[in-house]
Design a protein around this motif. Structure first.
Motif, PDB file in Angstrom:
ATOM      1  N   ALA A  25       0.832  -1.196   0.000  1.00 21.54           N
ATOM      2  CA  ALA A  25       0.000   0.000   0.000  1.00 21.54           C
ATOM      3  C   ALA A  25       0.872   1.253   0.000  1.00 21.54           C
ATOM      4  CB  ALA A  25      -0.902  -0.009   1.227  1.00 21.54           C
ATOM      5  N   LYS A  26       0.339   2.292  -0.622  1.00 20.25           N
ATOM      6  CA  LYS A  26       1.042   3.565  -0.659  1.00 20.25           C
ATOM      7  C   LYS A  26       1.042   4.191   0.727  1.00 20.25           C
ATOM      8  CE  LYS A  26       1.041   8.024  -3.051  1.00 20.25           C
ATOM      9  NZ  LYS A  26       0.330   8.870  -4.042  1.00 20.25           N
ATOM     10  N   ALA A  27       2.166   4.763   1.117  1.00 18.30           N
ATOM     11  CA  ALA A  27       2.289   5.371   2.446  1.00 18.30           C
ATOM     12  C   ALA A  27       1.316   6.536   2.583  1.00 18.30           C
ATOM     13  CB  ALA A  27       3.717   5.845   2.680  1.00 18.30           C
ATOM     14  N   PRO A  28       0.521   6.565   3.641  1.00 14.52           N
ATOM     15  CA  PRO A  28      -0.401   7.687   3.855  1.00 14.52           C
ATOM     16  C   PRO A  28       0.356   8.924   4.307  1.00 14.52           C
ATOM     17  CG  PRO A  28      -0.458   6.209   5.729  1.00 14.52           C
ATOM     18  CD  PRO A  28       0.434   5.557   4.703  1.00 14.52           C
ATOM     19  N   LEU A  29      -0.103  10.074   3.877  1.00 18.06           N
ATOM     20  CA  LEU A  29       0.531  11.338   4.252  1.00 18.06           C
ATOM     21  C   LEU A  29      -0.457  12.316   4.889  1.00 18.06           C
ATOM     22  CD1 LEU A  29       2.715  11.987   1.062  1.00 18.06           C
ATOM     23  CD2 LEU A  29       3.455  11.012   3.253  1.00 18.06           C
ATOM     24  N   GLU A  30      -1.734  12.001   4.833  1.00 19.32           N
ATOM     25  CA  GLU A  30      -2.741  12.953   5.291  1.00 19.32           C
ATOM     26  C   GLU A  30      -3.795  12.292   6.162  1.00 19.32           C
ATOM     27  OE1 GLU A  30      -6.179  15.911   3.352  1.00 19.32           O
ATOM     28  OE2 GLU A  30      -4.709  14.909   2.074  1.00 19.32           O
ATOM     29  N   VAL A  31      -4.227  13.005   7.194  1.00 21.60           N
ATOM     30  CA  VAL A  31      -5.356  12.579   8.011  1.00 21.60           C
ATOM     31  C   VAL A  31      -5.997  13.825   8.619  1.00 21.60           C
ATOM     32  CG1 VAL A  31      -3.934  12.201  10.093  1.00 21.60           C
ATOM     33  CG2 VAL A  31      -6.150  11.051   9.862  1.00 21.60           C
ATOM     34  N   PHE A  34      -4.809  17.366   7.547  1.00 21.30           N
ATOM     35  CA  PHE A  34      -3.428  17.787   7.790  1.00 21.30           C
ATOM     36  C   PHE A  34      -2.499  16.868   7.006  1.00 21.30           C
ATOM     37  CE2 PHE A  34      -5.813  19.009  11.596  1.00 21.30           C
ATOM     38  CZ  PHE A  34      -5.500  20.358  11.681  1.00 21.30           C
ATOM     39  N   VAL A  35      -1.423  17.442   6.441  1.00 22.06           N
ATOM     40  CA  VAL A  35      -0.550  16.693   5.540  1.00 22.06           C
ATOM     41  C   VAL A  35       0.894  16.728   6.025  1.00 22.06           C
ATOM     42  CG1 VAL A  35       0.244  16.440   3.164  1.00 22.06           C
ATOM     43  CG2 VAL A  35      -2.054  17.311   3.617  1.00 22.06           C
ATOM     44  N   LEU A  36       1.506  15.556   6.137  1.00 20.22           N
ATOM     45  CA  LEU A  36       2.930  15.485   6.484  1.00 20.22           C
ATOM     46  C   LEU A  36       3.756  16.149   5.395  1.00 20.22           C
ATOM     47  CD1 LEU A  36       3.243  11.773   7.734  1.00 20.22           C
ATOM     48  CD2 LEU A  36       3.223  13.847   9.145  1.00 20.22           C
ATOM     49  N   GLY A  37       4.762  16.918   5.803  1.00 20.16           N
ATOM     50  CA  GLY A  37       5.629  17.585   4.845  1.00 20.16           C
ATOM     51  C   GLY A  37       5.152  18.960   4.429  1.00 20.16           C
ATOM     52  N   ILE A  91       1.367  14.033  13.062  1.00 23.21           N
ATOM     53  CA  ILE A  91      -0.030  14.408  13.265  1.00 23.21           C
ATOM     54  C   ILE A  91      -0.634  13.444  14.278  1.00 23.21           C
ATOM     55  CG2 ILE A  91      -2.265  14.742  12.149  1.00 23.21           C
ATOM     56  CD1 ILE A  91      -0.619  14.882   9.453  1.00 23.21           C
ATOM     57  N   LYS A  92      -1.150  13.953  15.382  1.00 24.51           N
ATOM     58  CA  LYS A  92      -1.804  13.132  16.401  1.00 24.51           C
ATOM     59  C   LYS A  92      -3.216  13.673  16.619  1.00 24.51           C
ATOM     60  CE  LYS A  92       1.214  13.730  19.692  1.00 24.51           C
ATOM     61  NZ  LYS A  92       1.906  13.594  21.007  1.00 24.51           N
ATOM     62  N   LEU A  93      -4.208  12.850  16.326  1.00 23.34           N
ATOM     63  CA  LEU A  93      -5.594  13.283  16.438  1.00 23.34           C
ATOM     64  C   LEU A  93      -6.403  12.289  17.268  1.00 23.34           C
ATOM     65  CD1 LEU A  93      -6.242  14.304  12.719  1.00 23.34           C
ATOM     66  CD2 LEU A  93      -5.600  15.813  14.614  1.00 23.34           C
TER      67      LEU A  93
END
Length: 205
Positions: A25-31, A34-37, A91-93
């Motif tokens: 699976a493709k690495a997730p970057l958003e939740v 909010f987006v990593l990077g 990101i911690k939610l």
């Protein structure tokens, strides 16, 4: 024998890949939007910048609280301060819904999208239930994803939470920070060697 040897080699390679957290699976970057990077400045209207504080034991990062977000109760966004100042690295939610039933529904959907978790991160008694996915890309990108449920714990409030971390970005911040810091002085003698132990000081009363 040749066919059996091929299967043995395949099993060994597969085991190594699983052990390293490899996943198709493709690495997730958003939740939660909010987006990593991405620069934290791009989401200033969704976080309390005035709440920014250094992350404990990770002085090269700062963390800000999120503003009310639909379907989430609270959260923190960590960003770099050295290599790429302002770049979101974690990101911690916490979800608004805190039930175990909701956690199980989330876990099912996480598995459908990312496959089985790489490792168990909870405790043996399942007071904390946590599964972690690890994604490593050829270019060095390293992303971890953790889904956690706390049933009852004094340190971790009950509920469901997700954490998305760009480990490679955090490591770049760490290296930058360490390069800018003066070398620490040689350590002195351990405290135990400086005199007799004061038990009255150490034991609660």
């Amino acid at each position: 024998e040749t066919e059996m040897l091929r299967w043995m080699v395949f099993a060994m390679v597969a085991g190594l890949l699983v052990g390293r957290g490899w996943c198709e699976a493709k690495a997730p970057l958003e939740v939660g939007g909010f987006v990593l990077g991405a620069p934290v400045q791009a989401v200033e209207d969704r976080v309390r910048m005035a709440s920014a504080l250094p992350v404990r034991h990770m002085e090269f990062l700062q963390e800000v609280e999120i503003i009310d977000l639909p379907q989430f109760k609270s959260g923190y966004i960590a960003f770099g301060t050295c290599d790429q100042p302002g770049q979101i690295v974690r990101i911690k939610l916490k979800y608004a819904e805190s039930s175990r039933k909701f956690y199980d529904a989330l876990l099912k959907r996480f598995k459908q999208r990312f496959g089985n978790p790489s490792e168990w991160r909870g405790d043996p008694f399942h007071v904390v239930i946590a599964w972690k996915w690890q994604f490593t890309e050829p270019d060095g990108t390293c992303i971890s994803l953790t889904l956690q449920h706390n049933t009852r714990d004094e340190d971790e409030k009950m509920g469901n939470a997700v954490k998305l971390t760009a480990s490679h970005l955090i490591e770049a911040e760490r290296r930058c920070f360490e390069k800018r810091q003066p070398k620490p002085a040689a350590p002195g003698k351990p405290a135990a060697a400086r005199g007799p132990v004061d038990w009255d000081l150490l034991v609660p009363r």
